[in-house]
Design an enzyme around this catalytic site. Structure first.
Site, PDB file in Angstrom:
ATOM      1  N   LYS A  39       0.850  -1.203   0.000  1.00 44.44           N
ATOM      2  CA  LYS A  39       0.000   0.000   0.000  1.00 44.44           C
ATOM      3  C   LYS A  39       0.881   1.248   0.000  1.00 44.44           C
ATOM      4  O   LYS A  39       2.080   1.180   0.315  1.00 44.44           O
ATOM      5  CB  LYS A  39      -0.900  -0.022   1.238  1.00 44.44           C
ATOM      6  N   ARG A 138     -10.229  -0.128  14.762  1.00 39.43           N
ATOM      7  CA  ARG A 138      -9.962   0.687  13.573  1.00 39.43           C
ATOM      8  C   ARG A 138     -10.794   0.162  12.409  1.00 39.43           C
ATOM      9  O   ARG A 138     -11.742   0.792  11.980  1.00 39.43           O
ATOM     10  CB  ARG A 138      -8.461   0.665  13.257  1.00 39.43           C
ATOM     11  N   TYR A 260      16.088  30.102   9.785  1.00 43.62           N
ATOM     12  CA  TYR A 260      14.922  30.852  10.267  1.00 43.62           C
ATOM     13  C   TYR A 260      14.879  30.838  11.790  1.00 43.62           C
ATOM     14  O   TYR A 260      15.036  29.779  12.418  1.00 43.62           O
ATOM     15  CB  TYR A 260      13.636  30.212   9.747  1.00 43.62           C
TER      16      TYR A 260
HETATM   17  C1  LIG Z   1      -0.357  -1.948   6.789  1.00 49.12           C
HETATM   18  C2  LIG Z   1      -0.913  -3.252   7.206  1.00 49.12           C
HETATM   19  C3  LIG Z   1      -0.090  -4.383   7.318  1.00 49.12           C
HETATM   20  C4  LIG Z   1       1.427  -4.296   7.231  1.00 49.12           C
HETATM   21  O1  LIG Z   1       1.913  -3.774   8.456  1.00 49.12           O
HETATM   22  P1  LIG Z   1       3.477  -3.576   8.736  1.00 49.12           P
HETATM   23  O2  LIG Z   1       3.535  -3.128  10.137  1.00 49.12           O
HETATM   24  O3  LIG Z   1       3.936  -2.532   7.792  1.00 49.12           O
HETATM   25  O4  LIG Z   1       4.125  -4.885   8.487  1.00 49.12           O
HETATM   26  C5  LIG Z   1      -0.683  -5.613   7.555  1.00 49.12           C
HETATM   27  N1  LIG Z   1      -2.027  -5.712   7.720  1.00 49.12           N
HETATM   28  C6  LIG Z   1      -2.848  -4.646   7.648  1.00 49.12           C
HETATM   29  C7  LIG Z   1      -4.300  -4.832   7.854  1.00 49.12           C
HETATM   30  C8  LIG Z   1      -2.326  -3.380   7.414  1.00 49.12           C
HETATM   31  O5  LIG Z   1      -3.130  -2.310   7.383  1.00 49.12           O
END
Ligand SMILES: *Cc1c(COP(=O)(O)O)cnc(C)c1O
Length: 367
Positions: A39, A138, A260
């Site tokens: 992703k 979530r 800055y």
């Molecule tokens: C992003 C995600 C993962 C991968 O998690 P990592 O900590 O990057 O290995 C796996 N399962 C779900 C549902 C996720 O949202």
């Protein structure tokens, strides 16, 4: 056009290291299947490049967050590869998902109902995974939704159920008792539903032991070199090198401010290098006065605030004339990995990776 010559910084992505990390995770999780989470453009590293390399290494299951991410990748990957969409079927995406043989990870009863409605309309079974909530609150079916589903399993009619899934809240903390609580809850839910292959582990989860592995693991971060377990040595290979160009070097007197707000003042005569990367490149402003960069083995302190397109480094430790216009300094490399920069910046390596700028000139090695 962005070239090595006109870019401010060079980002090198080691596809062989990603494949080696995948093999490490695959071997650890064996006999569970090892998928890859790609992703957010493979955590900023290029989903197509990463997925093509991993598919050649033997990975057959890939997860993205959105349908649009899967639609871009589908034509670039071999037909025997399965693409899962973690946000499930957001309203309006169902037809696209089905037409391109994508597998939504259904996260609610309403998504399940929309998916089975489409299956009835098309007169065929449609593949899906189902995510259940085991304590992260979530995504995934809640206890209330699960009660409805277990009371009426015909709601699954029309679904070719590939995996029952859940996700950890704290698996990077190996000794956090919440990991086992989530496992116990997952086992309970699994018993109450029709028998289905199961998947629980993200990267860190893979390191919790075989009780947690089930039938498929879903690592993302560890593939890209992020340390899976807090407080332990990182077994993953580093994947990313970020080198930025010096624009100019100046000598300043004691007491003179830099950047800055003059948040840093030279305690004595110092040499300052201005380097072509800034917060517009995802080099976070929180790195002001805290991050380090490297030239060879020498760590160099970032001084002053991070600007939009520049940072300033105290390079007084280096012999004069070591650096000039166009010289490269390492912001991320094997000896100063993404986790180190994240720690200096008060964030996690995930945010560092996913923020890597399109202004960087990218080069892939291996694969
Ligand atoms: C992003 C995600 C993962 C991968 O998690 P990592 O900590 O990057 O290995 C796996 N399962 C779900 C549902 C996720 O949202």
């Amino acid at each position: 056009m962005l070239t090595r010559e006109n870019a401010g910084a060079l980002l090198t992505i080691d596809l062989d290291a990603i494949c080696a990390n995948w093999r490490t995770l695959r071997d650890l999780a064996h006999p569970a299947i090892c998928s890859a989470v790609i992703k957010a453009d493979a955590y900023g590293l290029g989903a197509a490049q990463v997925a093509i390399a991993l598919a050649a290494a033997g990975c057959k299951h890939f997860f993205v967050a959105f349908t649009h991410e899967a639609l871009l990748l589908r034509p670039q990957l071999p037909p025997d590869v399965t693409l899962y969409v973690l946000h499930g079927c957001l309203p309006g995406t169902e037809e696209d998902l089905a037409a391109h043989k994508l597998v939504p990870v259904l996260v609610s009863l309403s998504q399940l109902d929309a998916w089975t409605a489409l299956a009835r309309k098309l007169g065929k079974r449609l593949p899906a995974a189902i995510q259940v909530d085991t304590g992260m609150s979530r995504l995934g079916l809640s206890s209330q939704e699960l009660a409805i589903l277990t009371a009426d399993p015909t709601r699954l009619d029309g679904v070719d159920l590939r995996y029952l899934m859940s996700h950890f809240a704290s698996s990077e903390q190996k000794n956090n008792p919440f990991n086992r609580q989530q496992l116990v809850r997952f086992l309970e839910i699994r018993k109450a539903l029709p028998s289905t292959p199961a998947s629980l582990c993200n990267s860190s989860g893979v390191f919790l032991g075989s009780d947690y592995h089930f039938d498929l693991v879903r690592p993302g971060a560890a593939l890209y070199g992020i340390a899976p377990s807090v407080g332990e040595p990182n077994p993953m290979k580093q994947v990313v090198r970020l080198q930025a160009k010096v624009i100019q070097v100046r000598t300043i007197d004691a007491g003179v401010g830099v950047g800055y707000g003059s948040t840093w003042r030279a305690p004595s005569t110092r040499r300052i290098a201005t380097v072509a990367v800034g917060y517009a490149d995802g080099y976070l402003r929180a790195a002001s006065n805290t991050a380090v960069a490297y030239v060879g083995d020498t760590p160099l302190q970032l001084v002053g605030t991070v600007s939009m397109d520049t940072i300033t480094l105290d390079v007084s430790k280096l012999p004069e004339n070591t650096l000039g216009s166009g010289s490269l300094v390492d912001l991320i490399n094997d000896r100063h990995p993404i986790d180190a920069l994240a720690q200096e910046t008060g964030t996690i390596a995930y945010e560092i990776l996913t923020g890597l700028s399109p202004r960087y000139f990218r080069q892939y090695v291996g694969g």
